[in-house]
Design an enzyme around this catalytic site. Sequence first.
Site, PDB file in Angstrom:
ATOM      1  N   LYS A  54       0.844  -1.197   0.000  1.00 44.06           N
ATOM      2  CA  LYS A  54       0.000   0.000   0.000  1.00 44.06           C
ATOM      3  C   LYS A  54       0.876   1.244   0.000  1.00 44.06           C
ATOM      4  CE  LYS A  54      -2.030   2.731   2.998  1.00 44.06           C
ATOM      5  NZ  LYS A  54      -2.138   3.985   2.210  1.00 44.06           N
ATOM      6  N   CYS A 108      13.068  11.664   6.930  1.00 46.42           N
ATOM      7  CA  CYS A 108      13.353  11.214   8.294  1.00 46.42           C
ATOM      8  C   CYS A 108      14.820  11.358   8.648  1.00 46.42           C
ATOM      9  CB  CYS A 108      12.903   9.769   8.478  1.00 46.42           C
ATOM     10  SG  CYS A 108      13.662   8.616   7.321  1.00 46.42           S
ATOM     11  N   GLU A 113      10.312   1.629  10.165  1.00 39.64           N
ATOM     12  CA  GLU A 113      11.240   2.741   9.920  1.00 39.64           C
ATOM     13  C   GLU A 113      10.445   4.024  10.144  1.00 39.64           C
ATOM     14  OE1 GLU A 113      14.335   2.385   9.567  1.00 39.64           O
ATOM     15  OE2 GLU A 113      14.434   0.248   9.161  1.00 39.64           O
ATOM     16  N   GLU A 171       9.792  16.150  15.351  1.00 40.35           N
ATOM     17  CA  GLU A 171      10.071  16.088  13.921  1.00 40.35           C
ATOM     18  C   GLU A 171       9.171  17.079  13.180  1.00 40.35           C
ATOM     19  OE1 GLU A 171      11.168  12.592  10.807  1.00 40.35           O
ATOM     20  OE2 GLU A 171       9.297  12.354  11.890  1.00 40.35           O
TER      21      GLU A 171
END
Length: 502
Positions: A189, A298, A264, A396
Amino acid sequence: MTVLMRPKALSDHKVRTYQMLIDGKWLDSQDGRTLERVAPGHGVVVSRYQAASGVDAERAIAAARRAFDAGPWPRMTASERSLILLKAADMIAARADELAFLDAIESGKPISQAKGELGGAADIWRYAAALARDLHGESYNTLGDGTLGVVLREAIGVVSIITPWNFPFLIVSQKLPFALAAGCTTVVKPSELTSASTLVLGEILEAAGVPAGVVNILTGTGPEVGAPMTTHGDVDMISFTGSTGVGRLTMANAARTLKKVSLELGGKNPQIVFPDANLEEFIDAAVFGAYFNAGECCNAGSRLILHRDIAEEVTARIAALSAKVKVGDPLDPETQVGAIITPQHLEKIASYVSAASKDGAAVAHGGEALDLGMGQFMAPTILSQVRPDMAVACEEVFGPVLSVLTFETTDEAIRIANSIDYGLSAGVWSRDFDTCLTIGRRVRAGTVWMNTFMDGASELPFGGYRQSGLGRELGRHAVEDYTETKTLNMHIGARTGWWMPR
């Protein structure tokens, strides 16, 4: 002043409606619903996908289950699977311009960057093909005259692969070829924002000779499609890349049936800079690390931890170089920073900058959204006088925002670097090897770059500590992650036991 590359209208682009790949067939969603993707750099619809439902997910998982339990793929020789993966890699390279264009218009990334990612992706497929033939178990003939032990590596089964929007083709290429090399079957997906290149990959894999049901591709939202992919009893493993928050939910879903999980997740990556560093090279790396992929990465080097003796000078030099960065049209080969993925995400980035300013940080460069006539863009931004406890320093942001912190001692720098929940990557800049090695050993991160930043290779494992995820991708053990270990304990000759004569 930031250099602006104003977008040109996509007047000649034909909107394509894509179908999903289930059991070797290209299908519409069961209920006929679709999703439209508006290009973040141009403000017009560029793609139309099927909006899969739970029923579609059930069909895809069932197809993958049949393909694993009764199909040819897990039973092929490693060399046969390897040849198909190599053929796929060649076809990816042949269609690289097309795939890069799709990623650029859907994600807003610069076309020159997208082409570089496609080159890296083709290399990963070739590397996975090589690992397919190197996957092996072990034997133990040292257990006594009557015992032989054999340890097998067997494909784990059906793998759900869920990928994000920021590196649409590259990240699926860090997962799918290794799962296929091991003999697994998959349900993939991609993000509903950037599905096109993954669907074209489905065409490539069909043409390369991957059997029906081995790779199934669903398009749709996480709640409707991702949820059943992480809870279904016929799924044996989940490989997910995305935010830490959704990663936690994925892990909780997988716990219901104790699936293997590879995650991850996020990062808030520091670059620690000492006065003896080669500042010319570092400043270039700092600008690259902060603004690459518009900071929607990231691995972004979003925290600079500068020695106080050089902090003022370095910040000024980074601001001067940031002013030369070219922001704008993703399809212009000269563009270095493209569009922000959605208007909502642009608002989130701007809110971090605003909150930091109110909390005492100073805007050394940028700090505002850019109006280029279409799409959504953010100026490369530097915040100085940032404290470690500010949200912009420990959360983040996922945008082109660089936070500058300072230190006096090595211990203080390490303490700041390790003071957050993430541990994906880090960098250290010094001409002193002892300093670099000390930082490398003590900073808790999956990758530590020394006098460089964001380099990589298919051979090097990638992943993080703590809330940056679980497991590693790439590297020589990547195929093993998609396997189970089975012990065969073989007895030779007569066996003695409780009821056997001795």
